[in-house]
Design an enzyme around this catalytic site. Sequence first.
Site, mmCIF file in Angstrom:
data_model
loop_
_atom_site.group_PDB
_atom_site.id
_atom_site.type_symbol
_atom_site.label_atom_id
_atom_site.label_comp_id
_atom_site.label_asym_id
_atom_site.label_seq_id
_atom_site.Cartn_x
_atom_site.Cartn_y
_atom_site.Cartn_z
ATOM 1 N N GLU A 176 -5.512 9.518 -0.194
ATOM 2 C CA GLU A 176 -5.917 8.111 -0.149
ATOM 3 C C GLU A 176 -7.019 7.767 -1.162
ATOM 4 O OE1 GLU A 176 -4.348 5.837 1.294
ATOM 5 O OE2 GLU A 176 -3.278 6.728 2.983
ATOM 6 N N HIS A 182 1.449 4.944 -2.818
ATOM 7 C CA HIS A 182 1.783 6.360 -2.589
ATOM 8 C C HIS A 182 2.951 6.886 -3.416
ATOM 9 C CE1 HIS A 182 -0.875 7.423 0.779
ATOM 10 N NE2 HIS A 182 -0.724 6.181 1.203
ATOM 11 N N HIS A 218 0.840 -1.203 0.000
ATOM 12 C CA HIS A 218 0.000 0.000 0.000
ATOM 13 C C HIS A 218 0.878 1.257 0.000
ATOM 14 C CE1 HIS A 218 -2.985 3.011 1.023
ATOM 15 N NE2 HIS A 218 -2.099 3.445 1.906
ATOM 16 N N SER A 237 -4.123 0.888 -4.769
ATOM 17 C CA SER A 237 -3.538 -0.335 -4.205
ATOM 18 C C SER A 237 -4.596 -1.397 -3.936
ATOM 19 C CB SER A 237 -2.744 -0.003 -2.933
ATOM 20 O OG SER A 237 -3.576 0.602 -1.966
HETATM 21 FE FE LIG Z 1 -1.936 5.314 2.723
#
Ligand SMILES: [Fe+2]
Length: 288
Positions: free
Chosen positions: A176, A135, A130, A195
């Site tokens: 996010e 990111h 993730h 993700s």
């Molecule tokens: Fe995150």
Amino acid sequence: MSADGYAFGERPPGAAADWTIDQDWKSYTQEEHRTWVTLYERQAAVLPGRACDEFLHGLQALDLHGAGIPDFRRMNQTLRSLTGWTVVAVPGLVPDDVFFDHLANRRFPSGQFIRRPDQLDYLQEPDIFHDVFGHVPMLTDPVFADYMQQYGLGGARALQLGRLHNLARLYWYTVEFGLLQTAQGLRIYGAGIVSSKAESVFSLEDPSPNRLGFDLERVMRTPYRIDDFQQVYFVIPSLQHLLDVTQEDFGALYERMATAGDIGIDDITPADEVLTRGTQAYARAKAA
Ligand SMILES: [Fe+2]
């Protein structure tokens, strides 16, 4: 508490003062590298035409695929040369002030561990897949890279003013779970979506969630859910817009929010720019 059972404020043994640890890349097992490759290939199949160009370019620039779990030392050479960001390993979730300080100094804290093979679809605490796959590609984009630093600087201020819950919603609905309007249609830039195989499809194509135009104050007044697909996604017109509207000091905004109150998670207000009026069928079925 973090998932490891350490109370915040109590640093795990072996972590530095800023909570960083050695990634210890050599310690990953073959099975762990295979888990990365499995997750990578699932997302690589689903993201073209769904993730934004900035994300896909970043993924390519960082070459995160070949050897399984990326070695931060190698990845950071590329990342640093592109935007001055680096990724640092941490044992798990870190205290807010530590997190903000890393971001303000263009360091992204990433979990060191990877999920087990039976956790491919859902994991409560962010793992290295993730954190890095989700990111880091966006951190190769100069505008988004500045936004993330700006967020870190704003974090210290929000802590001072007691408005962290409002600022955290901005992170949630952008970093996010953000969507981006492009000439080709809606695209994903949020790490929590890119993700996740299922949410990559749900966020763009399912009729259930609301999709609303991004408004800074609106977003900060909207609670979110951490346990399931989002009931609302906010769409930015461009990454530059996101950076521009978050460069002012949030002091006056926080003052207004102290009296304005929250907006229901699935509400649509007269001021909203509505891209999709969701059916909320998914959330209702789950609640039943
Ligand atoms: Fe995150």
